[in-house]
Design a protein around this motif. Structure first.
Motif, PDB file in Angstrom:
ATOM      1  N   ASN A  24      53.262  35.488  36.206  1.00 19.87           N
ATOM      2  CA  ASN A  24      53.603  34.315  37.021  1.00 19.87           C
ATOM      3  C   ASN A  24      54.741  34.606  37.998  1.00 19.87           C
ATOM      4  OD1 ASN A  24      55.660  34.536  35.204  1.00 19.87           O
ATOM      5  ND2 ASN A  24      55.349  32.513  34.273  1.00 19.87           N
ATOM      6  N   LYS A  25      54.945  35.883  38.293  1.00 20.49           N
ATOM      7  CA  LYS A  25      55.961  36.287  39.275  1.00 20.49           C
ATOM      8  C   LYS A  25      55.540  37.627  39.855  1.00 20.49           C
ATOM      9  CE  LYS A  25      58.397  36.505  35.444  1.00 20.49           C
ATOM     10  NZ  LYS A  25      59.442  36.452  34.466  1.00 20.49           N
ATOM     11  N   ALA A  26      56.102  37.976  40.979  1.00 19.97           N
ATOM     12  CA  ALA A  26      55.795  39.254  41.619  1.00 19.97           C
ATOM     13  C   ALA A  26      56.242  40.393  40.705  1.00 19.97           C
ATOM     14  CB  ALA A  26      56.508  39.343  42.966  1.00 19.97           C
ATOM     15  N   LEU A  27      55.298  41.257  40.316  1.00 19.13           N
ATOM     16  CA  LEU A  27      55.586  42.360  39.404  1.00 19.13           C
ATOM     17  C   LEU A  27      54.672  43.541  39.709  1.00 19.13           C
ATOM     18  CD1 LEU A  27      55.748  40.589  35.913  1.00 19.13           C
ATOM     19  CD2 LEU A  27      57.680  41.503  37.199  1.00 19.13           C
ATOM     20  N   THR A  28      55.093  44.705  39.239  1.00 21.33           N
ATOM     21  CA  THR A  28      54.239  45.882  39.199  1.00 21.33           C
ATOM     22  C   THR A  28      54.091  46.257  37.736  1.00 21.33           C
ATOM     23  OG1 THR A  28      54.941  46.661  41.368  1.00 21.33           O
ATOM     24  CG2 THR A  28      54.027  48.296  39.874  1.00 21.33           C
ATOM     25  N   LEU A  29      52.854  46.301  37.257  1.00 26.66           N
ATOM     26  CA  LEU A  29      52.580  46.706  35.884  1.00 26.66           C
ATOM     27  C   LEU A  29      51.792  48.012  35.912  1.00 26.66           C
ATOM     28  CD1 LEU A  29      52.799  43.443  35.668  1.00 26.66           C
ATOM     29  CD2 LEU A  29      51.858  43.866  33.424  1.00 26.66           C
ATOM     30  N   GLU A  63      47.836  48.174  37.384  1.00 23.04           N
ATOM     31  CA  GLU A  63      47.067  49.417  37.390  1.00 23.04           C
ATOM     32  C   GLU A  63      47.158  50.149  36.060  1.00 23.04           C
ATOM     33  OE1 GLU A  63      48.354  52.437  40.098  1.00 23.04           O
ATOM     34  OE2 GLU A  63      50.451  52.251  39.542  1.00 23.04           O
ATOM     35  N   GLY A  64      46.046  50.836  35.745  1.00 21.78           N
ATOM     36  CA  GLY A  64      46.027  51.710  34.595  1.00 21.78           C
ATOM     37  C   GLY A  64      45.766  51.039  33.270  1.00 21.78           C
ATOM     38  N   PHE A  65      44.954  49.980  33.247  1.00 21.14           N
ATOM     39  CA  PHE A  65      44.647  49.254  32.020  1.00 21.14           C
ATOM     40  C   PHE A  65      43.146  49.204  31.773  1.00 21.14           C
ATOM     41  CE2 PHE A  65      48.723  47.616  33.329  1.00 21.14           C
ATOM     42  CZ  PHE A  65      49.416  47.448  32.144  1.00 21.14           C
ATOM     43  N   LYS A  66      42.786  49.074  30.511  1.00 10.22           N
ATOM     44  CA  LYS A  66      41.417  48.722  30.119  1.00 10.22           C
ATOM     45  C   LYS A  66      41.497  47.334  29.498  1.00 10.22           C
ATOM     46  CE  LYS A  66      38.655  51.638  28.167  1.00 10.22           C
ATOM     47  NZ  LYS A  66      38.077  52.582  27.174  1.00 10.22           N
ATOM     48  N   ILE A  67      40.620  46.443  29.955  1.00 11.85           N
ATOM     49  CA  ILE A  67      40.574  45.079  29.439  1.00 11.85           C
ATOM     50  C   ILE A  67      39.251  44.918  28.704  1.00 11.85           C
ATOM     51  CG2 ILE A  67      40.546  42.638  30.032  1.00 11.85           C
ATOM     52  CD1 ILE A  67      42.046  43.420  32.626  1.00 11.85           C
ATOM     53  N   LEU A  68      39.323  44.632  27.389  1.00  6.76           N
ATOM     54  CA  LEU A  68      38.135  44.375  26.582  1.00  6.76           C
ATOM     55  C   LEU A  68      38.032  42.870  26.384  1.00  6.76           C
ATOM     56  CD1 LEU A  68      38.548  47.221  23.924  1.00  6.76           C
ATOM     57  CD2 LEU A  68      37.153  47.225  26.001  1.00  6.76           C
ATOM     58  N   ASN A  69      37.049  42.280  27.044  1.00  8.53           N
ATOM     59  CA  ASN A  69      36.923  40.834  27.094  1.00  8.53           C
ATOM     60  C   ASN A  69      36.325  40.279  25.815  1.00  8.53           C
ATOM     61  OD1 ASN A  69      37.286  38.418  28.372  1.00  8.53           O
ATOM     62  ND2 ASN A  69      35.456  38.533  29.623  1.00  8.53           N
ATOM     63  N   GLY A  70      36.658  39.017  25.508  1.00 14.11           N
ATOM     64  CA  GLY A  70      36.063  38.299  24.392  1.00 14.11           C
ATOM     65  C   GLY A  70      34.897  37.450  24.868  1.00 14.11           C
ATOM     66  N   ILE A  89      44.564  45.177  42.140  1.00 17.98           N
ATOM     67  CA  ILE A  89      44.089  45.639  40.836  1.00 17.98           C
ATOM     68  C   ILE A  89      43.470  47.009  41.097  1.00 17.98           C
ATOM     69  CG2 ILE A  89      42.642  45.125  38.835  1.00 17.98           C
ATOM     70  CD1 ILE A  89      44.748  42.898  39.663  1.00 17.98           C
ATOM     71  N   THR A  90      43.978  48.057  40.427  1.00 24.36           N
ATOM     72  CA  THR A  90      43.486  49.402  40.711  1.00 24.36           C
ATOM     73  C   THR A  90      43.522  50.279  39.463  1.00 24.36           C
ATOM     74  OG1 THR A  90      43.686  51.269  42.235  1.00 24.36           O
ATOM     75  CG2 THR A  90      45.737  50.279  41.504  1.00 24.36           C
ATOM     76  N   ASN A 122      38.223  50.724  40.387  1.00 24.24           N
ATOM     77  CA  ASN A 122      38.095  50.158  39.044  1.00 24.24           C
ATOM     78  C   ASN A 122      36.671  50.337  38.539  1.00 24.24           C
ATOM     79  OD1 ASN A 122      40.782  48.764  38.882  1.00 24.24           O
ATOM     80  ND2 ASN A 122      39.963  47.753  40.700  1.00 24.24           N
ATOM     81  N   GLY A 123      36.490  50.096  37.263  1.00 19.27           N
ATOM     82  CA  GLY A 123      35.166  50.023  36.664  1.00 19.27           C
ATOM     83  C   GLY A 123      35.010  48.671  36.009  1.00 19.27           C
ATOM     84  N   VAL A 124      33.862  48.035  36.219  1.00 17.76           N
ATOM     85  CA  VAL A 124      33.559  46.771  35.554  1.00 17.76           C
ATOM     86  C   VAL A 124      32.192  46.939  34.922  1.00 17.76           C
ATOM     87  CG1 VAL A 124      33.365  44.274  35.754  1.00 17.76           C
ATOM     88  CG2 VAL A 124      34.855  45.521  37.323  1.00 17.76           C
TER      89      VAL A 124
END
Length: 185
Positions: A24-29, A63-70, A89-90, A122-124
């Motif tokens: 909810n704020k400008a960030l780099t993750l 950047e640099g994450f894998k998200i496993l959706n429910g 998102i990269t 990215n990969g989806v």
């Protein structure tokens, strides 16, 4: 994220994180990489969003994450109140469950969002619904150099209620691999 100040950079160590994120704020993750920095809610049975980016101003780099959706989750939603914001998102991967659901989307942006959204490298894979949905996305978009796999590998733009989108919408150099498609679609 809660302890960070707008504009901070957060380096996330490799690991499996069973949680939902609200940015909810400008960030780099920066995740270590998408093979080892995993946000996993694949066993979650409620509704909601795994990574919710909703900022009043500034930029976000994720950047640099894998998200496993429910099953009944949206992997990622994006919104901003500022037309000068850029949300990128990269180098990440989103994996759905491909179970009939009203929610199993990869990424959704829009609903009047004026920020530029960049989704690149990215990969989806395996979402039941659109892998990317821009619904009433007012700001510019760039979707490039991604790989989309699954039953419905799509980048979908939708507008209605008389809303005209005049910003640049760019989709190029992506790879779409359709498999196990539902023949009724």
């Amino acid at each position: 994220i809660d302890a960070a100040t707008a504009g901070d950079e957060i380096d996330v160590a490799a690991g499996i994180y069973i949680e939902m994120l609200v940015i909810n704020k400008a960030l780099t993750l920066h995740g270590a990489d998408s093979a080892t920095t995993i946000i996993d809610e694949s066993a979650y049975s409620g509704t909601g969003t795994l990574v919710d980016i909703d900022i009043p101003n500034g930029n976000v780099l994720f950047e640099g994450f894998k998200i496993l959706n429910g099953q009944d989750l949206q992997a990622m939603t994006i919104a901003s109140a500022n037309s000068s914001s850029i949300i990128t998102i990269t180098n990440s991967e989103i994996i759905g469950l491909n179970i009939p659901s009203n929610y199993d989307f990869g990424m959704i942006a829009g609903y009047g969002n004026p920020a530029k959204v960049v989704f690149t490298q990215n990969g989806v894979n395996n979402t039941y619904n659109n892998e990317i949905l821009f619904e009433k996305q007012v700001g510019a978009t760039e979707v490039s150099y991604n790989t989309f796999k699954g039953a419905f590998p799509t980048v979908y733009y939708m507008t209605f209620d008389g809303l005209d989108i005049t910003s640049h919408q760019q989709v190029n150099n992506n790879k779409f691999e359709m498999r196990n498609a539902d023949p009724t679609w």
